[in-house]
Design a protein around this motif. Structure first.
Motif, short mmCIF file in Angstrom:
data_model
loop_
_atom_site.label_atom_id
_atom_site.label_comp_id
_atom_site.label_asym_id
_atom_site.label_seq_id
_atom_site.Cartn_x
_atom_site.Cartn_y
_atom_site.Cartn_z
N ILE A 1 0.82 -1.20 0.00
CA ILE A 1 0.00 0.00 0.00
C ILE A 1 0.86 1.26 0.00
O ILE A 1 0.58 2.23 -0.73
CB ILE A 1 -0.96 0.01 1.21
N VAL A 2 1.91 1.28 0.80
CA VAL A 2 2.79 2.45 0.83
C VAL A 2 3.42 2.68 -0.55
O VAL A 2 3.55 3.82 -1.01
CB VAL A 2 3.88 2.29 1.92
N GLU A 3 3.79 1.59 -1.22
CA GLU A 3 4.35 1.71 -2.57
C GLU A 3 3.28 2.13 -3.58
O GLU A 3 3.55 2.96 -4.47
CB GLU A 3 4.97 0.37 -2.98
N LEU A 4 2.07 1.57 -3.46
CA LEU A 4 0.98 1.90 -4.38
C LEU A 4 0.68 3.39 -4.36
O LEU A 4 0.44 4.01 -5.40
CB LEU A 4 -0.27 1.10 -4.01
N PHE A 5 0.71 3.98 -3.17
CA PHE A 5 0.35 5.39 -3.02
C PHE A 5 1.58 6.27 -2.79
O PHE A 5 1.49 7.32 -2.15
CB PHE A 5 -0.63 5.55 -1.86
N LYS A 6 2.71 5.88 -3.34
CA LYS A 6 3.96 6.60 -3.08
C LYS A 6 3.93 8.02 -3.63
O LYS A 6 4.63 8.90 -3.12
CB LYS A 6 5.15 5.85 -3.68
N ASN A 7 3.12 8.28 -4.65
CA ASN A 7 3.05 9.61 -5.25
C ASN A 7 1.95 10.47 -4.65
O ASN A 7 1.76 11.62 -5.07
CB ASN A 7 2.84 9.51 -6.76
N GLU A 8 1.23 9.93 -3.68
CA GLU A 8 0.06 10.62 -3.14
C GLU A 8 0.33 11.12 -1.72
O GLU A 8 1.12 10.55 -0.98
CB GLU A 8 -1.15 9.67 -3.11
N HIS A 9 -0.35 12.19 -1.36
CA HIS A 9 -0.30 12.70 0.01
C HIS A 9 -1.33 11.94 0.83
O HIS A 9 -2.54 12.08 0.62
CB HIS A 9 -0.59 14.21 0.04
N CYS A 10 -0.85 11.11 1.74
CA CYS A 10 -1.74 10.21 2.48
C CYS A 10 -1.45 10.23 3.97
O CYS A 10 -0.29 10.38 4.38
CB CYS A 10 -1.59 8.77 1.98
#
Length: 276
Positions: free
Chosen positions: A21-30
């Motif tokens: 999940i951290v890799e999937l959303f690496k480009n997002e502010h989460c």
């Protein structure tokens, strides 16, 4: 900031899910919220022993939960590619499903992440969460899931009912800075859809084309049973399936979600469930 809830039991599969999940959303502010729930084993104690239990007995599960949650947070904070991420720990003495429901509402969660089990079994907690959480999409990550360079989302439906574009939009917005390709998989033979289904399909294609500003792929398969073959040939694709609105029999517990049999067929894929 997108708010993502990840329940964890500190197992290897759970750690693999977090990595994914951290890799999937690496480009997002989460904002990631790691949730661990625990209960007290009182079955082995009689009434007198329970009354005599000291503070240490009550504090130990909480302290262990916080310690292990702290290790997870420490694991991800130093990473260079997580500067747009924040990590939070939640430890609750509560049933897991109830803990998910409470925190989804309290925090305003945009996406719930569940860890899939090996084999074709759907855990009781996954089934209960699908029944109880209906205000945001749920992403089920199988063991050893991996991410390719491009992210592909396949929306599978027979389109006999309208698709909940609000939940679909929530998931797409979480990936707004990532190049995502979307394909629609119609679970019917081509040219066999009735007027209502054709309209529902056309509405979804038009909606996705407008918000993504790109063309949407479209495929047909003869029945929902063939979705297994499709999924096995596209293991890197995130499969999106629609959980219908519960009817009376499901509400009183006589029936379960219609997507459970489908989940067993596509257990090798990451699965996004959205609610009707």
């Amino acid at each position: 900031m997108k708010k993502i809830l990840i329940p964890t039991d500190f197992s290897l599969n759970s750690y693999q899910t977090i990595d994914y999940i951290v890799e999937l959303f690496k480009n997002e502010h989460c904002e990631f919220y790691f949730l661990n729930t625990f209960t007290y084993d009182v079955n082995s104690l009689n009434a007198i022993e329970l009354l005599q239990a000291d503070d240490e007995w009550y504090d130990k599960p909480k302290q262990e939960s916080l310690r292990l949650l702290g290790k997870i947070v420490e694991r991800y904070i130093p990473r260079k590619n997580t500067t747009n991420h924040s990590f939070n720990a939640i430890s609750d003495c509560i049933d897991l499903t109830e803990g998910i429901v409470v925190n989804v509402e309290k925090i305003g969660i945009d996406l719930v992440i569940l860890t899939g089990k090996p084999g074709n079994k759907i855990s009781k907690n996954t089934g209960n969460t699908l029944e109880r959480v209906r205000c945001c999409p749920i992403l089920i990550v199988p063991p050893h899931a991996s991410i390719c360079k491009s992210i592909n989302l396949t929306i599978a439906s027979n389109f006999k009912q309208k698709i909940n574009t609000l939940e679909l939009y929530k998931f797409i917005k979480v990936l707004e800075n990532t190049n995502i390709e979307i394909e629609i998989l119609v679970l019917e033979k081509e040219n066999t859809l009735d007027i209502d289904a054709s309209n529902n399909l056309e509405v979804l294609i038009d909606y996705l084309s407008r918000i993504l500003n790109k063309s949407i792929g479209l495929k047909y398969i003869s029945s929902s049973f063939c979705i297994k073959d499709y999924a096995q040939l596209n293991l890197s694709s995130i499969m999106c399936i629609i959980d219908r609105k519960p009817d009376l029999f499901r509400k009183i517990g006589l029936l379960k979600s219609n997507i459970i049999p489908i989940l067993k067929q596509i257990r090798g894929n990451t699965v996004l469930t959205i609610h009707q």
